[in-house]
Design a protein around this motif. Structure first.
Motif, mmCIF file in Angstrom:
data_model
loop_
_atom_site.group_PDB
_atom_site.id
_atom_site.type_symbol
_atom_site.label_atom_id
_atom_site.label_comp_id
_atom_site.label_asym_id
_atom_site.label_seq_id
_atom_site.Cartn_x
_atom_site.Cartn_y
_atom_site.Cartn_z
ATOM 1 N N GLY A 49 0.669 -1.126 -0.061
ATOM 2 C CA GLY A 49 0.013 0.044 0.073
ATOM 3 C C GLY A 49 0.879 1.377 -0.087
ATOM 4 O O GLY A 49 2.081 1.292 -0.802
ATOM 5 N N GLN A 296 -0.142 -9.524 -2.731
ATOM 6 C CA GLN A 296 -1.463 -9.848 -2.159
ATOM 7 C C GLN A 296 -2.359 -8.614 -2.456
ATOM 8 O O GLN A 296 -2.144 -7.711 -2.369
ATOM 9 N N GLU A 297 -3.731 -8.918 -2.911
ATOM 10 C CA GLU A 297 -4.648 -7.806 -3.237
ATOM 11 C C GLU A 297 -5.513 -7.549 -1.958
ATOM 12 O O GLU A 297 -5.669 -8.214 -0.963
ATOM 13 N N PRO A 298 -6.024 -6.243 -1.905
ATOM 14 C CA PRO A 298 -6.918 -5.766 -0.738
ATOM 15 C C PRO A 298 -8.086 -6.580 -0.981
ATOM 16 O O PRO A 298 -8.336 -6.790 -2.066
ATOM 17 N N PRO A 299 -9.029 -6.676 -0.070
ATOM 18 C CA PRO A 299 -8.816 -6.400 1.458
ATOM 19 C C PRO A 299 -7.864 -7.096 2.162
ATOM 20 O O PRO A 299 -7.899 -8.296 2.072
ATOM 21 N N PHE A 300 -7.194 -6.585 3.057
ATOM 22 C CA PHE A 300 -6.338 -7.270 4.218
ATOM 23 C C PHE A 300 -7.093 -7.522 5.139
ATOM 24 O O PHE A 300 -7.948 -6.731 6.036
ATOM 25 N N THR A 301 -7.145 -8.758 5.911
ATOM 26 C CA THR A 301 -7.770 -8.970 7.223
ATOM 27 C C THR A 301 -6.642 -8.733 8.331
ATOM 28 O O THR A 301 -7.275 -8.858 9.646
ATOM 29 N N ARG A 304 -0.876 -5.422 6.800
ATOM 30 C CA ARG A 304 -0.047 -5.658 5.634
ATOM 31 C C ARG A 304 1.398 -6.638 5.725
ATOM 32 O O ARG A 304 1.556 -7.418 5.126
ATOM 33 N N SER A 307 0.716 -9.846 6.893
ATOM 34 C CA SER A 307 0.387 -10.709 5.833
ATOM 35 C C SER A 307 1.718 -11.191 5.253
ATOM 36 O O SER A 307 1.911 -12.187 4.669
#
Length: 320
Positions: A49, A296-301, A304, A307
């Motif tokens: 991001g 990795q694509e958003p959305p992130f849980t 970042r 992850s």
């Protein structure tokens, strides 16, 4: 010495030799795959991001601490190439690739894919990069975004409106640009999403593009997560494109992701989703992949960086 003794001695010798040969083989099988093939763990900084834009030195150091060594830039972050390179050198990492957009999608002051070959050679040379990737298909300079709507819908609608002819024009552009950049030592590739895999007239944009691209000039950066979201068998795709896939985006998706061609997926950390990495990663090796970029694509849980740590943990320990 009897012939029988000779035979027994020969068999014993072969057994011992076989056991000795098996020791390094067993050791190799216990070595993580990326280390075994001598490839560094990579990451596409898009996945972090705004962190690289606001604090690139800190971002690179944190990721290097997780084991990432090969970095792909999504652009220049509005900074001179020499400054980006200085940050990478200070963190002890390298930039292996950069995404270059077409002029309409390039921030003012940054080079685009259509910049002169000499300008690109000078700029990428300052980065220490010899490979560039176009990350999107041809789109109109102006897109119509519905107020409050999902901007992805505008991209998808534009791709669909272009039809199969757009993919032919894209291939011609990539071939021309790659031929112009090759004398300057710059390789050019194309990165897919899942829009490429929509069936059209008995074929797909992906298959038209691949058929029109000159494999001696243009390589493929295969996004494994988007290919899976587009309904492709990733292992079969890697086998089909052996020798053409120079880079992969190592990306996982959840089982809840439906097959679609509209930039939709339910993202997951690598090893936490539905992709079969025990088959995919060896297929990448067999296909000749040189760069493995986690994305990795958003959305992130979760955060970042957390992850990226999970994905790094999986890949640095993966034996296969």
């Amino acid at each position: 010495m009897s012939p029988a003794f000779d035979r027994r001695g020969l068999l014993a010798g072969l057994t011992l030799a076989g056991a000795a040969a098996a020791v390094p083989a067993l050791a190799a099988r216990g070595t993580p795959l990326l280390r075994r093939i001598g490839k560094p763990l990579g990451v596409q900084l898009y996945a972090l991001g705004d962190a690289p834009r606001t604090n690139l030195p800190g971002t690179l150091r944190r990721l290097a601490g997780m084991g990432y060594r090969d970095f792909e830039l999504p652009g220049f972050y509005g900074r001179p190439a020499k400054d980006l390179r200085a940050d990478a050198d200070a963190a002890g990492v390298r930039f292996g690739s950069i995404h270059l957009a077409l002029p309409a999608r390039t921030p003012p002051g940054s080079p685009s894919l259509m910049s002169s070959p000499q300008e690109l050679a000078d700029t990428l040379g300052a980065l220490g990069v010899t490979q560039a990737v176009l990350p999107m298909p041809l789109l109109p300079d102006r897109l119509s975004f519905a107020p409050g709507g999902d901007p992805r819908a505008a991209f998808v609608a534009a791709v669909e409106a272009g039809g199969l002819d757009m993919w032919k024009r894209l291939a011609a552009l990539l071939n021309e640009r790659a031929a112009a950049l090759k004398p300057f030592g710059i390789g050019l590739g194309y990165h897919n999403h899942n829009m490429e895999f929509r069936p059209q007239g008995g074929t797909t944009g992906w298959d038209v593009l691949l058929g029109e691209l000159d494999p001696r000039l243009v390589f493929i950066e295969l996004d494994l997560g988007w290919a899976a979201a587009g309904g492709r068998d990733v292992v079969a795709e890697l086998r089909r494109l052996k020798g053409r896939v120079r880079m992969v985006h190592v990306k996982d998706i959840k089982a809840s992701t439906p097959t679609n061609y509209a930039l939709q997926q339910d993202p997951a950390e690598v090893g936490q989703g539905r992709l079969n990495w025990r088959a995919i990663l060896p297929a990448c090796v067999a296909a000749g992949v040189e760069h493995y970029y986690v994305e990795q694509e958003p959305p992130f849980t979760r955060d970042r960086f957390a992850s990226m740590q999970l994905s790094a943990d999986f890949l640095t320990r993966f034996v296969g």
